[in-house]
Structures are given as C-alpha cells and as structure tokens.
Design an enzyme around this catalytic site. Structure first.
Site, PDB file in Angstrom:
ATOM      1  N   SER A   1       0.688  -1.264   0.069  1.00 38.23           N
ATOM      2  CA  SER A   1      -0.008   0.213   0.022  1.00 38.23           C
ATOM      3  C   SER A   1       0.856   1.128   0.094  1.00 38.23           C
ATOM      4  O   SER A   1       0.483   2.188  -0.744  1.00 38.23           O
ATOM      5  CB  SER A   1      -0.861  -0.051   1.338  1.00 38.23           C
ATOM      6  OG  SER A   1      -1.516   1.143   1.378  1.00 38.23           O
TER       7      SER A   1
ATOM      8  N   THR B   1     -10.128  -7.507   0.917  1.00 41.67           N
ATOM      9  CA  THR B   1     -11.142  -6.687   1.507  1.00 41.67           C
ATOM     10  C   THR B   1     -12.333  -6.190   0.631  1.00 41.67           C
ATOM     11  O   THR B   1     -12.251  -6.389  -0.497  1.00 41.67           O
ATOM     12  CB  THR B   1     -10.389  -5.197   1.987  1.00 41.67           C
ATOM     13  OG1 THR B   1     -11.299  -4.558   2.522  1.00 41.67           O
ATOM     14  CG2 THR B   1      -9.823  -4.466   0.527  1.00 41.67           C
TER      15      THR B   1
ATOM     16  N   LYS C   1     -11.843  -1.906  -0.618  1.00 40.42           N
ATOM     17  CA  LYS C   1     -11.087  -0.918  -1.513  1.00 40.42           C
ATOM     18  C   LYS C   1     -11.825  -1.121  -2.958  1.00 40.42           C
ATOM     19  O   LYS C   1     -12.625  -0.323  -3.476  1.00 40.42           O
ATOM     20  CB  LYS C   1      -9.859  -1.258  -1.316  1.00 40.42           C
ATOM     21  CG  LYS C   1      -9.384  -0.795  -0.045  1.00 40.42           C
ATOM     22  CD  LYS C   1      -8.174  -0.956   0.714  1.00 40.42           C
ATOM     23  CE  LYS C   1      -7.688  -1.173   1.881  1.00 40.42           C
ATOM     24  NZ  LYS C   1      -8.126   0.011   2.870  1.00 40.42           N
TER      25      LYS C   1
ATOM     26  N   THR D   1     -18.578 -10.916  17.653  1.00 42.13           N
ATOM     27  CA  THR D   1     -18.888  -9.395  17.233  1.00 42.13           C
ATOM     28  C   THR D   1     -20.066  -9.924  15.920  1.00 42.13           C
ATOM     29  O   THR D   1     -20.286 -10.774  15.614  1.00 42.13           O
ATOM     30  CB  THR D   1     -17.735  -8.942  16.651  1.00 42.13           C
ATOM     31  OG1 THR D   1     -17.818  -7.588  16.214  1.00 42.13           O
ATOM     32  CG2 THR D   1     -17.241  -9.718  15.107  1.00 42.13           C
TER      33      THR D   1
END
Ligand SMILES: Cc1ncc(COP(=O)(O)O)c(C=O)c1O
Length: 405
Positions: free
Chosen positions: A191, A247, A250, A279
């Site tokens: 990145s 992901t 993006k 979660t």
C-alpha cells in the site's frame, strides 16, 4: 475520573502534537454520482468543492448504482442490521452467497467474511497459529499493521525478511528445522510503496521449504487479474497460495474483509478466531452491495482497463515533471517528500489553493524521513484532472518557500 488521570491523557496528546503525530481528519461529503469530486466542510477554497486524490475506493465502486441499489433493496427487505454474531442469528443467505462468490473468485474451496480486512488478518493469523503448535511466521518487513497484530496476538515466533527480498527469505527459511510449521505472510501490492511482491519466487520458496502461505491481496482484489481475482491470479499462480485474503472496502467499494482457502483452514478460523466469533456480523445491505460489486467486477473489465490507462497517464506525467515516486508498478503512486512537516505543508497547500485533497502519510504509517503523499487515481479521474493535479503538485513542490520549510 480524578483530574490527575485526565491530565495524563492531555499530556500524551500534547506529546503527539509536539511530535507531529496528532491525527486530524478532514470532514468530507463524497457526492454520489460525482466521484472523485467531494465537498470539504473546512479548509478548501470557494464552495469547498475538491477532487479527492487519496481514496482507497480504487474503482469508484462505492458509488456504483448496482451496488447502491442492491444495498437499498436488501436494507428494505431485511433491515439495517444483521441482528447478531454469525453464530447467533446473524447469518443471512446473503452472507453465505457472498462467501461462495469469493471462494469461486479465487478458485478456493471456502471463504469467510469478517467485519473488516483488518479483522480478517488479525483473526486468521491468530487462529492459524493455535492449530499449529510451535509454528513460526516469516513476515515481510513492510506488512500491514493488521498482519503484524495477528502475528503478535498469536504469540508464535516470527522472523522478518527484508521487503520483497527473496534471498533473505531463503536464508531465513534455510535456518529453520524442516519439521517446524512455517507460515510465510506477505502482501501482493504494498500500500505505501505501490510495488508488487515477487510472488512466483516466494511460492517456489514456500514449496522448497514446505511452508504455508498467507497472501494479503487487499490492494489488488477487484483491480488486477482475471475477474479481479488479484495479482496471484494475474500471474496464474493463485493455486500456489494457501490463503488469499482480501477486503470488500477498496476495489469493491464497501466494507468488510475475507479469507479464502482450503475448507479445514477456513473452518478453523471460523471456530477459533475470536474477532470473527464475538462480534456482530456485517449488515445485510452491506453484504448485498459487496456481492453486487464482486459480481459486477467479475464480468466487467472496463473499470480495470480504465484504471490501468489513468495510472499509466499519471505515472507518465509525474515522470515528465521529474516528481519522484517509490514505484511505477501499480495504480498507487507514492510521491516521496521525506519530511513530515513538509509533507503536511504540501498537502495543506494543495487543498487550500487548488482544491486537491491528498492526505499526508507521515510516521508511524511510514518510517521517519520517508513521509509521502500516497496518490491514487481512479477510472473516474478525467485526463484533465490528472494534468491539473500534476501541474499543481509540481508548482507546490517546486516552490522554494515550501521546499525550504
Ligand atoms: C495490506 C492491508 N491489509 C489489510 C488492510 C485492512 O483492510 P480494511 O480497510 O478492509 O480493514 C489494509 C488497509 O488499508 C491494508 O493496507
């Protein structure tokens, strides 16, 4: 809370401010349908209209009408929240469909989605080490914080090889007991450097030393490879990486993360990964939008090809203006500034005078002395916007007042 306790926080924030590490955010209204134009609530000239040059919504899918419609429709149908963790009532058919789609995209047997790419790395690496006692991670020096955190949380041993240096990786692997479980952890597109890992050489080393491989394709999925399956797929070697992680935030423009790989490994993360288990799962609207984005980018090359053309044009123009970048390999063009204060000043001047928004990337995101502007074009930046951007950057960088600052 006692005053002395509060004071400790104030003192710490002052230290961060003194060191230039205090974070400030620019409140931004991304205008759907007008990307990469946005409106900055503060700091920009005129009516606040700016062009965003540092987005991770690499293909503009965050405003894609198909994804938007899918989100609205699923939200109307199923509501705004999933209602629970995956284990306790928070798995909808959409979650399952998205996992099937992602496994198929990467040619793997199984996939698992998480609330973010960060969580997917952290949860997976921690869980994998639980199954492999006495394992050791061998990690690229420039790996993302989420990979580092996953390795740290696993409490397994780790060795770090110099960034993209396969000779160093080879020498580290050669020192290890052949019987010891080894996991090589790397990214395909880095990145902050904008460069690409030597994936074939690393796959060869993994095979030579019997190591498992965990490949983060966060900055590549949707963008590179057939159907947007990433760089390993572009090189035709996706099958040589055990776990491919990505992901939804993006290239796919939404939010969430995932891993894909063999059933037993994905199953282990599903059963042992605390930050997957404990979660609330992604909302159905979010999952529907991601599914629409993945499906669209599997059959449309237009976004990828246009991004490639825009990236080429940007790199050409930067090169012509003799503006240094760390790499010309990908759509990420990190412009090296080399000083935190100057990086912040250049970014501020681009915003206030030219309506151009590029967030400065300073320590600790990058080592001190390598502060940079991480420039990311998209298919939706016009050729004229690219010309204007490079002219403005050239002017600001060339201005002696700022270079001497
Ligand atoms: C290499 C890498 N992996 C993982 C992540 C985390 O992804 P997400 O933003 O989906 O949490 C990032 C974030 O930028 C990243 O750069």
């Amino acid at each position: 809370m006692p005053n002395e306790t509060l004071l400790k926080f104030e003192e710490k924030m002052q230290v961060l401010k003194n060191d230039g590490l205090y974070r400030t955010f620019l409140p931004l209204d991304r205008c759907a349908g007008m990307f990469p134009t946005a409106v900055a609530r503060t700091g920009a000239p005129g009516n606040g209209s700016i062009v965003v040059w540092c987005t991770n919504d690499y293909l503009g899918m965050g405003q894609n009408p198909l994804a938007t419609d899918a989100m609205i429709q699923a939200t109307r149908e199923f509501g705004v929240g999933s209602g629970g963790s995956r284990n306790i009532s928070g798995t909808t058919h959409l979650h399952v469909e998205l996992e099937c789609e992602l496994a198929s995209l990467h040619g793997k047997d199984a996939a698992l989605i998480f609330s973010s790419g960060y969580v997917s790395n952290e949860a997976s690496l921690t869980a994998i080490a639980q199954v492999l006692p006495d394992s050791i991670f061998i990690s690229d020096a420039l790996n993302h914080a989420s990979l580092i955190q996953g390795i740290r949380n696993s409490r397994a041993d780790k060795m770090v090889f110099r960034h993209n240096d396969t000779d160093h990786l080879d020498s580290l692997l050669a020192k290890l007991d052949p019987q010891r479980p080894k996991i090589i952890v790397l990214e395909s597109v880095y990145s902050m450097e904008g460069d690409v890992a030597p994936l074939k050489a690393i796959a060869d080393l993994a095979e030579k030393y019997g190591a498992m491989t965990f490949l983060d394709e966060v900055h590549a999925v949707g963008i590179y490879g057939p159907e947007g399956a990433g760089v390993a797929a572009e090189f035709g070697i996706a099958d040589r990486f055990d776990i491919i992680q990505g992901t939804l935030a993006k290239g796919f423009g939404t939010v969430g993360g995932y891993i894909t790989g063999p059933v037993p490994v994905v199953d282990a993360v599903r059963s042992l990964g605390n930050s997957f288990i404990f979660t609330t799962s992604l909302p159905p609207g979010n999952v529907a939008a991601a599914l629409a984005a993945v499906r669209w980018l599997r059959q449309s090359n237009v976004e990828r090809e246009t991004l490639r053309r825009k990236s080429r044009l940007l790199h050409e123009r930067l090169q012509r203006a003799a503006i240094p970048v760390t790499s010309r390999d990908t759509h990420i063009a990190p412009v090296m500034i080399g000083d935190g204060a100057r990086c912040t000043a250049v970014s501020k001047r681009l915003l206030t005078e030219f309506g151009i928004y590029v967030q400065p990337v300073n320590f600790p995101s990058v080592p001190r002395g390598t502060e940079r502007l991480r420039v990311t074009p998209t298919p939706l930046h016009s050729d004229e916007e690219i010309e204007r951007f490079v002219q403005a950057l050239d002017q600001v960088l060339g201005d002696a007042r700022w270079m001497a600052a």
